[in-house]
Design a protein around this motif. Structure first.
Motif, PDB file in Angstrom:
ATOM      1  N   UNK A  33       0.835  -1.204   0.000  1.00 35.80           N
ATOM      2  CA  UNK A  33       0.000   0.000   0.000  1.00 35.80           C
ATOM      3  C   UNK A  33       0.869   1.253   0.000  1.00 35.80           C
ATOM      4  N   UNK A  34       2.014   1.197   0.707  1.00 40.34           N
ATOM      5  CA  UNK A  34       2.925   2.342   0.709  1.00 40.34           C
ATOM      6  C   UNK A  34       3.532   2.553  -0.663  1.00 40.34           C
ATOM      7  N   UNK A  44       0.739  12.329  -3.024  1.00 38.42           N
ATOM      8  CA  UNK A  44      -0.039  12.095  -1.810  1.00 38.42           C
ATOM      9  C   UNK A  44       0.867  11.803  -0.624  1.00 38.42           C
ATOM     10  N   UNK A  45       1.839  10.909  -0.822  1.00 34.79           N
ATOM     11  CA  UNK A  45       2.749  10.586   0.269  1.00 34.79           C
ATOM     12  C   UNK A  45       3.536  11.791   0.748  1.00 34.79           C
ATOM     13  N   UNK A  46       3.947  12.663  -0.165  1.00 41.73           N
ATOM     14  CA  UNK A  46       4.699  13.852   0.225  1.00 41.73           C
ATOM     15  C   UNK A  46       3.859  14.777   1.090  1.00 41.73           C
ATOM     16  N   UNK A  47       2.615  14.975   0.724  1.00 41.69           N
ATOM     17  CA  UNK A  47       1.755  15.851   1.523  1.00 41.69           C
ATOM     18  C   UNK A  47       1.464  15.254   2.904  1.00 41.69           C
ATOM     19  N   UNK A  81      13.540  14.753   6.181  1.00 42.67           N
ATOM     20  CA  UNK A  81      12.119  14.454   5.925  1.00 42.67           C
ATOM     21  C   UNK A  81      11.947  13.857   4.533  1.00 42.67           C
ATOM     22  N   UNK A  82      12.654  14.427   3.534  1.00 38.21           N
ATOM     23  CA  UNK A  82      12.575  13.871   2.181  1.00 38.21           C
ATOM     24  C   UNK A  82      13.095  12.440   2.140  1.00 38.21           C
ATOM     25  N   UNK A 129      12.314  14.109  -7.772  1.00 45.67           N
ATOM     26  CA  UNK A 129      11.846  15.478  -8.021  1.00 45.67           C
ATOM     27  C   UNK A 129      10.641  15.827  -7.143  1.00 45.67           C
ATOM     28  N   UNK A 130       9.613  15.008  -7.196  1.00 42.14           N
ATOM     29  CA  UNK A 130       8.355  15.339  -6.528  1.00 42.14           C
ATOM     30  C   UNK A 130       8.543  15.535  -5.038  1.00 42.14           C
ATOM     31  N   UNK A 131       9.243  14.598  -4.383  1.00 43.48           N
ATOM     32  CA  UNK A 131       9.381  14.642  -2.934  1.00 43.48           C
ATOM     33  C   UNK A 131      10.155  15.868  -2.460  1.00 43.48           C
ATOM     34  N   UNK A 132      11.002  16.427  -3.320  1.00 49.37           N
ATOM     35  CA  UNK A 132      11.756  17.638  -2.964  1.00 49.37           C
ATOM     36  C   UNK A 132      10.984  18.885  -3.366  1.00 49.37           C
TER      37      UNK A 132
END
Length: 330
Positions: A143-144, A151-154, A194-195, A264-267
């Motif tokens: 699921x992760x 979504x996971x980043x937020x 956190x990233x 890219x997205x997570x940063x």
């Protein structure tokens, strides 16, 4: 008699050499060889065409753009050839060497190491479970992996939100920080910590399931023999598990390295990661900001080419290691 020698013994005819192949047989042999050489490429041709259209052509265009000054205009754009000026400016930039590359490299290696380590530990746990619990836990961790990166980043931003974030509240209640003045996203260290949690949480299920598939192929007799020899759990893992499924570890390491170098997205989605804080740039974000926020498409393309070359070098090293391991096993 003509058919006998002087001594009276019969004459033995001389052995005849192989007859040279005629023209038709030689042509057939060449045709068969040509079919053998070209048939695999003909079967691969549709896939190669699609890959060339999706990967090679965009890469060529990015390389071309990195050698130009491109200006967007209504109805199209104009370009001026500048040669390697963008690469020269990029490689002479202190921001690249002091911030962008260190952030990219250290962040990627931290994520790869933690992802592979955590995924391996989870795989070892799943391997010890029964069939039912293994299925339940596998679905839970997948699921992760299935969760979109946005979504996971937020979710992680919400957890570390200044003042009212859950982590900020817990850390403030035990006296570690002051929730009213602490912002986890303004400094490079906490920002990338956190990233890293975000990337590892999203990536370890793939490693766990892949390593588990390798563990299931190891004969149990090897572990039983190790126990009889007095090997403890760590010795059995290091001397039996790792050598047996070493190619699996190399594959997940290669893929994790490629993914984590181009994060890219997570940063970008974290506060300050969209260009307002240069201290948290990595190569992916830097390329995007240069191209689309500053309209410097040539420098952005040059940064993208630099990232691609870096990934190719790392991938070639890993693949050579994998092939060398395979030759040693033979």
């Amino acid at each position: 008699m003509k058919d006998t020698l002087v001594s009276g013994e019969p004459k033995i005819p001389a052995p005849r050499g192989p007859r040279p192949p005629d023209g038709a047989a030689e042509a057939a042999r060449r045709r068969k060889k040509l079919i053998t050489l070209t048939r695999p490429w003909l079967l691969l041709a549709p896939s190669l065409v699609v890959l060339a259209g999706l990967l090679l052509w965009p890469l060529i265009q990015v390389g071309k753009l990195s050698l130009e000054d491109y200006e967007v205009k209504f109805g199209g754009g104009t370009s001026t050839f500048t040669g390697f000026d963008h690469y020269s400016d990029l490689l002479s930039s202190s921001l690249l060497w002091k911030t962008v590359l260190p952030n990219t490299v250290f962040f990627a290696f931290a994520c790869v190491g933690l992802t592979v380590a955590l995924g391996t530990l989870v795989a070892l746990l799943l391997n010890r479970l029964g069939t039912t619990w293994r299925m339940i836990c596998s679905v839970a961790i997948l699921a992760a992996w299935a969760m979109p990166a946005v979504t996971g980043t937020y979710v992680w931003i919400w957890l570390f939100q200044p003042q009212d974030g859950m982590v900020s509240q817990i850390a403030g209640s035990v006296g570690l920080i002051d929730p009213e003045t602490t912002n986890w996203f303004t400094e490079r260290g906490p920002f990338y910590a956190i990233a890293t949690l975000n990337v590892v949480h999203h990536g370890f299920p793939f490693v766990a399931i892949t390593v588990l598939a390798g563990l299931l192929t190891i004969p149990k007799e090897l572990y039983e023999a190790g126990e009889l020899d007095g090997a403890n759990a760590w010795q059995r893992f290091w001397n039996i598990t790792v050598p047996t499924i070493k190619p699996v570890f190399l594959v997940v390491t290669i893929l994790s390295t490629i993914w984590d170098f181009k994060v890219f997205t997570q940063v970008y989605l974290q506060p300050g990661g969209d260009g307002s804080n240069e201290e948290v740039y990595n190569l992916g974000v830097f390329s995007y900001i240069q191209a689309f926020a500053k309209n410097d498409y040539g420098t952005g393309a040059a940064a993208a080419v630099l990232l691609t070359v870096l990934l190719l070098i790392i991938t070639v090293v890993y693949i050579r290691t994998l092939f060398r391991q395979g030759e040693e096993d033979l």
